[in-house]
Design an enzyme around this catalytic site. Structure first.
Site, short mmCIF file in Angstrom:
data_model
loop_
_atom_site.label_atom_id
_atom_site.label_comp_id
_atom_site.label_asym_id
_atom_site.label_seq_id
_atom_site.Cartn_x
_atom_site.Cartn_y
_atom_site.Cartn_z
N ARG A 1 18.06 -27.03 -10.65
CA ARG A 1 18.62 -25.68 -10.70
C ARG A 1 20.14 -25.77 -10.72
O ARG A 1 20.75 -26.48 -9.93
CB ARG A 1 18.18 -24.85 -9.50
CG ARG A 1 18.78 -23.45 -9.58
CD ARG A 1 18.16 -22.49 -8.64
NE ARG A 1 18.83 -21.19 -8.78
CZ ARG A 1 18.59 -20.18 -8.01
NH1 ARG A 1 17.68 -20.26 -7.06
NH2 ARG A 1 19.22 -19.04 -8.19
N ARG B 1 14.77 -20.46 -13.90
CA ARG B 1 15.07 -21.62 -13.07
C ARG B 1 13.82 -22.43 -12.77
O ARG B 1 12.73 -21.86 -12.67
CB ARG B 1 15.77 -21.22 -11.78
CG ARG B 1 15.12 -20.06 -11.08
CD ARG B 1 16.18 -19.36 -10.20
NE ARG B 1 15.65 -18.17 -9.59
CZ ARG B 1 15.95 -16.93 -9.96
NH1 ARG B 1 16.76 -16.72 -10.97
NH2 ARG B 1 15.47 -15.90 -9.33
N ASP C 1 13.18 -21.65 -7.25
CA ASP C 1 14.01 -20.73 -6.47
C ASP C 1 13.34 -20.68 -5.10
O ASP C 1 12.12 -20.46 -5.01
CB ASP C 1 14.02 -19.35 -7.12
CG ASP C 1 14.87 -18.36 -6.35
OD1 ASP C 1 15.96 -18.73 -5.90
OD2 ASP C 1 14.44 -17.19 -6.21
N ASP D 1 13.90 -18.83 -1.42
CA ASP D 1 14.63 -17.86 -0.62
C ASP D 1 14.05 -17.78 0.78
O ASP D 1 12.83 -17.85 0.96
CB ASP D 1 14.54 -16.46 -1.24
CG ASP D 1 15.30 -16.32 -2.53
OD1 ASP D 1 16.35 -16.98 -2.67
OD2 ASP D 1 14.86 -15.56 -3.41
#
Length: 157
Positions: A83, A93, A96, A98
Site C-alpha cells: 500500500r 489498495r 486497508d 482500520d
C-alpha cells in the site's frame, strides 16, 4: 489487555490472499493475539474512482499495545503489503486496516480517530462486527452494534 476490532479490506490483486496474509501478519505481531475473525464480504467501494469491489471483514484482537503503537504496526503491515500513502481517500489498495474500536476508548488525534468516525454508517464494517460481537456497544452512540447494523441495513434498502 485491550480488546480491539479491526476492519480489513482489499481490492487489488488476489483479495482473499491479501486478506489472509494481513491476518497472518497481525498474528505474528508481538503483543497481539488474533481472537476471532468474521466472514469475508464482497462490497462495492465507498467513494473514490471507479474500482473493483472490496473483500471486507472484521478481526478481533487483544493487545497491550497502545492505540498509537498499534496504528504504527498496522501501517507497517499495509506498507509491507504494497500500500502506498496517498493524499486522496478511497483509492484502490491491496490492504486497508482500520482500528474500528479500541476497547471503549474515544480518541480524536491528528492521525487516529476511534471509534472509526464512519463505522456506524458502513454496512461492511457493521456486518462483520455484528457477526462476531453483536452486543458490543458503540462508546459514543451508546447503542449496540446489532442495533446500528439493523439501522444501517434499513437505510441502504
Amino acid at each position: 489487555m485491550a480488546t480491539v476490532f479491526l476492519a480489513l479490506g482489499s481490492n487489488i490483486g488476489n483479495r482473499d490472499l491479501n486478506y489472509t496474509e494481513a491476518v497472518s501478519m497481525l498474528g505474528r505481531l508481538e503483543n497481539v493475539k488474533v481472537k476471532k475473525e468474521s466472514s469475508r464480504y464482497l462490497t462495492p467501494p465507498a467513494g473514490g474512482p471507479e474500482q473493483e469491489d472490496y473483500l471486507n471483514g472484521v478481526v478481533k484482537i487483544e493487545t497491550v499495545l497502545s492505540p498509537q503503537e498499534l496504528l504504527k504496526s498496522l501501517k507497517k503491515i499495509e506498507r509491507d503489503m504494497g500500500r502506498e500513502e496517498a493524499a486522496e481517500r478511497n483509492l484502490p489498495r491491496p490492504i486497508d486496516i482500520d482500528i474500528a474500536l479500541y476497547g471503549d476508548l474515544i480518541i480524536n488525534s491528528e492521525d487516529l480517530a476511534v471509534p472509526h468516525p464512519r463505522m456506524h454508517k458502513r454496512e461492511f464494517v457493521l456486518k462483520g462486527l455484528a457477526e462476531i460481537s453483536p452486543e458490543l456497544k458503540h462508546p459514543i452512540l451508546g447503542r449496540t452494534i446489532e442495533e446500528l447494523y439493523k439501522e444501517c441495513r434499513s437505510l441502504e434498502q
